[in-house]
Motif scaffolding. Structure first.
Motif: not given
Length: 204
Positions: A113-117, A133-150, A170-172
């Motif tokens: 993860s990455i912390p941001v202010s 591979v399928e990957c995604g970016v999610r919030t600290a609470s576990g909700s996916d913001l965006k997914t994608g695959d190869t 501030t969150t991650t």
């Protein structure tokens, strides 16, 4: 002025006086005890008595206050003050994380993860994989913001995800990947996450 006043008094009274001035600031004389006549002498006789008057009258009333004087010239510049303490380091405008050589299985592997202010940021995830591979970016609470695959490429390719975010505090943000069940596992190559702080933007 005092001598003139005495002369006026003598003229009105009809009596003759002889008077003198001493250097001490007073008028001194010898007055005849019988006739009242005055004579300047160093020493009075038994028939005379010494008399004296102040040359100056009583002090006059205090004068009015004078006008204020002109403003003085500016004073010299004071010495420079000591240097203040160094302030705390503010939040970084860029945050990075490397996820190289991570094993990716059929499960949702949390790469990190990455912390941001608070404020507006752009999250960028990019990696190269040897298999699908399928990957995604999610919030600290576990909700996916965006997914994608190869793109269903069984030999793998580069995957890039770009997500604008604007947290109020501030969150991650986490990054995950998984491979297709047909491929058991694979590894990530040149995988990196990047958060860049930007100006005001609308989140996607």
């Amino acid at each position: 002025m005092v001598v003139a006043l005495i002369a006026l008094i003598v003229a009105l009274s009809g009596t003759s006086y002889a008077i003198g001035r001493a250097s001490s600031g007073t008028i001194t004389a010898c007055q005849n005890k019988k006739t009242g006549a005055l004579a300047i002498k160093k020493k009075c006789s038994k028939k005379e008595k010494p008399v004296s008057w102040n040359q100056s009258g009583p002090p006059g009333a205090t004068g009015a206050t004078g006008a204020p004087g002109a403003t003085g010239a500016p004073g010299a510049t004071g010495a420079t003050g000591a240097t203040g303490a160094t302030g705390a380091i503010g939040p970084s405008e860029m945050v990075t994380a490397d996820f190289n050589n991570r094993q990716i299985t059929t499960n949702y592997e949390n790469l990190g993860s990455i912390p941001v202010s608070s404020g507006s940021w752009v999250l960028i995830f990019e990696a190269e994989f040897g298999k699908y591979v399928e990957c995604g970016v999610r919030t600290a609470s576990g909700s996916d913001l965006k997914t994608g695959d190869t793109n269903n490429d069984p030999y793998g390719s580069t995957l890039t995800l770009i997500v604008p975010v604007r947290p109020s505090e501030t969150t991650t943000y986490g990054f995950w990947c998984r491979t297709d069940p047909a491929y058991s596992s694979t590894y990530s190559y040149r995988a990196q996450a990047l958060a860049i702080k930007t100006g005001d933007l609308t989140t996607a």
